[in-house]
Design a protein around this motif. Structure first.
Motif, PDB file in Angstrom:
ATOM      1  N   ALA A  18       0.864  -1.187   0.000  1.00 58.96           N
ATOM      2  CA  ALA A  18       0.000   0.000   0.000  1.00 58.96           C
ATOM      3  C   ALA A  18       0.896   1.231   0.000  1.00 58.96           C
ATOM      4  O   ALA A  18       1.983   1.207   0.578  1.00 58.96           O
ATOM      5  CB  ALA A  18      -0.898  -0.009   1.237  1.00 58.96           C
ATOM      6  N   PRO A  19       0.448   2.301  -0.661  1.00 63.31           N
ATOM      7  CA  PRO A  19      -0.853   2.461  -1.327  1.00 63.31           C
ATOM      8  C   PRO A  19      -0.820   2.109  -2.813  1.00 63.31           C
ATOM      9  O   PRO A  19      -1.688   2.556  -3.563  1.00 63.31           O
ATOM     10  CB  PRO A  19      -1.108   3.958  -1.139  1.00 63.31           C
ATOM     11  CG  PRO A  19       0.265   4.574  -1.232  1.00 63.31           C
ATOM     12  CD  PRO A  19       1.199   3.576  -0.601  1.00 63.31           C
ATOM     13  N   LEU A  52      -1.729  -2.931  -2.879  1.00 61.67           N
ATOM     14  CA  LEU A  52      -2.426  -3.756  -1.888  1.00 61.67           C
ATOM     15  C   LEU A  52      -3.929  -3.803  -2.133  1.00 61.67           C
ATOM     16  O   LEU A  52      -4.534  -4.881  -2.156  1.00 61.67           O
ATOM     17  CB  LEU A  52      -2.136  -3.246  -0.472  1.00 61.67           C
ATOM     18  CG  LEU A  52      -2.837  -3.998   0.665  1.00 61.67           C
ATOM     19  CD1 LEU A  52      -2.485  -5.483   0.644  1.00 61.67           C
ATOM     20  CD2 LEU A  52      -2.457  -3.387   2.016  1.00 61.67           C
ATOM     21  N   ARG A  53      -4.533  -2.642  -2.334  1.00 62.78           N
ATOM     22  CA  ARG A  53      -5.984  -2.635  -2.535  1.00 62.78           C
ATOM     23  C   ARG A  53      -6.364  -3.446  -3.766  1.00 62.78           C
ATOM     24  O   ARG A  53      -7.221  -4.335  -3.699  1.00 62.78           O
ATOM     25  CB  ARG A  53      -6.515  -1.204  -2.634  1.00 62.78           C
ATOM     26  CG  ARG A  53      -8.041  -1.158  -2.886  1.00 62.78           C
ATOM     27  CD  ARG A  53      -8.553   0.247  -3.105  1.00 62.78           C
ATOM     28  NE  ARG A  53      -8.577   1.040  -1.889  1.00 62.78           N
ATOM     29  CZ  ARG A  53      -9.548   0.993  -0.978  1.00 62.78           C
ATOM     30  NH1 ARG A  53     -10.575   0.157  -1.147  1.00 62.78           N
ATOM     31  NH2 ARG A  53      -9.509   1.760   0.085  1.00 62.78           N
ATOM     32  N   LEU A  97      -5.078   1.067   3.406  1.00 56.62           N
ATOM     33  CA  LEU A  97      -5.055   0.735   1.988  1.00 56.62           C
ATOM     34  C   LEU A  97      -4.632   1.907   1.116  1.00 56.62           C
ATOM     35  O   LEU A  97      -4.066   1.702   0.039  1.00 56.62           O
ATOM     36  CB  LEU A  97      -6.437   0.244   1.555  1.00 56.62           C
ATOM     37  CG  LEU A  97      -6.933  -1.039   2.247  1.00 56.62           C
ATOM     38  CD1 LEU A  97      -8.401  -1.282   1.911  1.00 56.62           C
ATOM     39  CD2 LEU A  97      -6.085  -2.237   1.847  1.00 56.62           C
ATOM     40  N   ASP A  98      -4.885   3.141   1.593  1.00 58.63           N
ATOM     41  CA  ASP A  98      -4.690   4.308   0.728  1.00 58.63           C
ATOM     42  C   ASP A  98      -3.717   5.355   1.270  1.00 58.63           C
ATOM     43  O   ASP A  98      -3.152   6.127   0.490  1.00 58.63           O
ATOM     44  CB  ASP A  98      -6.033   5.002   0.471  1.00 58.63           C
ATOM     45  CG  ASP A  98      -7.058   4.069  -0.154  1.00 58.63           C
ATOM     46  OD1 ASP A  98      -6.658   3.216  -0.963  1.00 58.63           O
ATOM     47  OD2 ASP A  98      -8.252   4.196   0.184  1.00 58.63           O
TER      48      ASP A  98
END
Length: 733
Positions: free
Chosen positions: A531-532, A535-536, A643-644
């Motif tokens: 991340a970022p 991962l998401r 996540l971000d």
């Protein structure tokens, strides 16, 4: 308390963004803290551990108010009307928080005064009221006050010549009302209960009560000793009354990184403001405080009436941690001494300096703290790298570490040994900023290359990279974990870590550190989900793959263990997975905004929470993948910030033996009937209890038992088999 309505969709078209499909984040956190308090309420918990859980409940609330409540109050102040996914405005959230908390605080106070305090006395621990002390005991405390307390105190009067003092965050204070006998005018003063002195003052043994009991500790609170000696502070004045109060300030501060010339100095400046300048978001007072004093405090501190919490008895029950220091082992959990991970035992039987690297070259090593020793694994890995003549470079991320960190000492030793050492010290780790600044400077002074991360992101990943010259080639060794490089919390938090020399992981960490320390725009990794950047979308792809398997009529299962589940996109994907037949099992210790068990939406989703002796901190993600299962561990929860807005790393675990270890751990947790709580569709949690003829299955006890048997050379299969259970949709296939 329910966290959502029972309203269900009335048509076949389901809008998964509708508020009824989400629990409120803040209220879900409060329910997590309720489960912590339940451990204090549960008479199966050893007595001193019950005090510990009550203290944790209070400590958790302090941080909740400093960060979450203060933010909501600011939104209310500027009239923000934006609603959370569950449909609540900031004002409505504050109403719900206050309504939830008041009865819980009364319950906590009653628990201590009516249950835990009397039980302590039964075991020779007596917290006395000052008025119940005998003449000799009071005389001793008066002398102690004169010698040890009085010189530290500074009474601050409040009148036109003395403006209301600036009160420090989380300070415990006495509001003192006095009358001038010459003028008859009543005045107000504030006396801070000094945090530099012990909150609980023990009497010497010769002043313990007479009797057959073998007394362990008898004493009073510091504030009572101060209160009964106020005449020393206000000679010639008539004392009218004294009342305890405590304030909580907004402690969340934004740092404009892009405008700061020096991030370290900018954060130092903000830390100094936090203690005295943050707006007051909570005022705790004794119920007996008269109305005029109450109103005066309210006006001076700028606190709304609804943010005043009246309490009977002791304020700041966080200080109950003190009683765990008493020599009463029978009233505590049985001590646990972490063992050396089995794969690393040969290292401690050899003298060659490179034997730990030889072991890692033989195959990946996974550690599970606190059952397995942090010192004999992660710490030893870094210490050996610091001393090994063939090691060229050590790179690490430090999010939180202890005040006497052997890891930091090892990095300093490595720099002194001529190695290139890079430490990413995250200065924005909330409430650890001051500690991290100290370490950053100490590392810099030793010649370590210290960086503070990436502008706009917190570096939360737990990673280390060791580069070693081996004959004619360079070999990279890595550690990727779920917990901080902190030897103290490693004994309290359950975390996983992977030691490996796999080339793909080494190359990925090289790229990651280049991203953290330079201007790399790395957007692809071989194995890691980062991340970022990846991962998401990586997790989304893994869930979509299970959805596709279910749609094709094949078994599909997801099992995820994390601290919190908040992210709306991930929740909606899990709903979609459930709708097409994917079995989803979630082990979420804290916040869960997903609503399980809704027919046609989430009826294939089960959520449990494990609360017990250790704080469950490891993150594990498992996907069935049509029988070719994939397991991951890492530092990230499924929250927007992870996540971000943070740098996180999640790694696959590929060694079949290590995958089996993760399967067994998850199986034990899902079968827990002592520390596990089931989340229901209405938002309530129900604690599991053993049936009439059922053995108690406590995750932490079973893991200690399993680890002990393996350390002693015994078989662990019997333990694993003894605690297997039948459940539909077993994610282990």
């Amino acid at each position: 308390m329910t966290l959502g309505t029972d309203r269900l969709p009335q048509s076949d078209v389901v809008d998964l963004k509708e508020p009824q499909y989400y629990f409120n984040r803040e209220l879900s956190w409060l329910q997590f803290n309720d489960r912590v308090l339940h451990e204090a309420l549960d008479d199966r918990t050893p007595l001193l551990e019950r005090l510990k859980f009550s203290a944790i409940f209070s400590a958790n609330l302090d941080e909740f108010f400093m960060v979450r409540v203060s933010g909501l109050l600011e939104q209310v102040r500027v009239q923000v009307a934006t609603k959370t996914p569950d449909g609540l405005s900031p004002a409505k959230q504050m109403e719900a928080i206050r309504s939830h908390l008041r009865p819980k605080l009364r319950q906590q106070q009653e628990l201590f005064e009516k249950c835990l305090r009397p039980k302590l006395a039964e075991h020779g621990v007596i917290l006395k009221s000052y008025g119940d002390l005998g003449p000799e005991q009071q005389s001793y405390l008066q002398r102690y006050f004169e010698a040890q307390i009085f010189p530290v105190l500074t009474p601050l009067s409040v009148d036109p010549a003395h403006p209301f003092p600036r009160l420090s965050n989380l300070s415990l204070n006495l509001a003192v009302a006095v009358t001038d006998p010459e003028t008859g005018i009543q005045k107000f003063a504030r006396v801070k209960v000094p945090g530099s002195l012990p909150r609980f003052l023990g009497l010497p043994e010769h002043l313990h009560p007479e009797g057959e009991h073998s007394w362990v500790w008898v004493g009073v609170t510091l504030e009572e000793v101060i209160a009964h000696n106020l005449h020393y502070l206000f000679p010639g004045m008539t004392l009218q009354g004294h009342y305890l109060f405590r304030i909580t300030r907004d402690a969340d501060f934004p740092v404009r990184e892009d405008e700061a010339d020096d991030l370290l100095l900018a954060i130092q400046e903000e830390i100094s403001k936090r203690r005295l300048e943050g707006s007051v978001c909570r005022l705790e007072i004794q119920t007996a405080m008269p109305e005029d004093l109450r109103q005066g405090l309210t006006q001076e501190l700028g606190v709304a009436e609804e943010d005043i919490y009246e309490l009977e008895g002791l304020l700041n029950l966080k200080d109950l941690f003190f009683f765990l220091s008493l020599p009463l082992p029978d009233l505590k959990d049985e001590p646990w001494k972490p063992v050396v991970p089995p794969r690393l035992k040969p290292f401690f039987d050899q003298e060659e300096s490179d034997s730990i690297f030889k072991i890692i070259r033989q195959g990946d090593v996974m550690m599970h703290h606190p059952y397995e020793s942090f010192g004999a694994s992660v710490q030893t890995f870094i210490e050996q790298a610091a001393q090994d003549k063939h090691v060229l470079t050590i790179k690490m991320t430090l999010y939180r570490t202890s005040g006497d960190s052997p890891i930091v000492d090892a990095l300093i030793a490595a720099a002194e040994n001529g190695k290139q050492v890079v430490a990413l010290v995250e200065l924005k780790a909330r409430f650890d900023e001051r500690n991290n600044i100290i370490w950053a400077r100490k590392l810099e002074d030793a010649g370590v290359h210290v960086v503070y991360g990436v502008v706009g992101l917190k570096t939360h990943t737990k990673t280390a990279l060791v580069v070693r010259q081996e004959r004619d080639r360079i070999c990279r060794y890595v550690h990727i974990g779920t917990g901080n490089y902190n030897p103290k919390t490693s004994n309290l938090y359950t975390d996983l870590g992977l030691l490996s020399c796999r080339e793909d992981l080494g190359a990925d960490l090289t790229d990651l550190f280049n991203f953290l320390t330079g201007y790399s725009r790395q957007i692809a990794y071989r194995k890691l989900l980062v991340a970022p950047l990846t991962l998401r979308k990586g997790m989304v792809a893994l869930i979509h793959r299970e959805i596709a398997q279910a749609q094709a009529g094949r078994p599909a299962r997801i099992l995820a263990k994390m601290n919190s589940l908040v992210d709306g996109e991930m929740i909606r994907l899990l709903y979609e997975a459930s709708q097409v037949g994917v079995e989803v099992k979630l082990i979420i210790r804290g916040i869960c905004c997903l609503r399980p068990g809704l027919p046609g939406v989430s009826d294939r989703i089960q959520v449990i929470s494990i609360i017990g002796r250790y704080l469950e901190h490891a993150r594990i993600f498992a996907f069935h993948n049509d029988g070719d299962e994939e397991y991951y561990i890492g530092s990230a929860d499924w929250m927007p910030r992870n996540l971000d807005r943070r740098v996180e790393a999640v790694t696959p675990v590929e060694d079949p033996a290590l995958v089996q270890e993760l399967k067994t751990l998850l199986d034990i947790m899902l079968s827990d009937n002592r520390q596990a709580w089931d989340l229901r569709a209405d938002g309530t949690y129900t604690q599991r209890r053993p049936g009439p003829d059922e053995a108690e299955r406590n995750t932490h006890v079973l893991m200690m038992e399993r680890t002990r048997h393996r350390d002693q050379g015994g078989t662990i299969d019997g333990i694993a088999q003894r605690h297997t259970f039948e459940r539909s949709g077993d994610p282990n296939g």
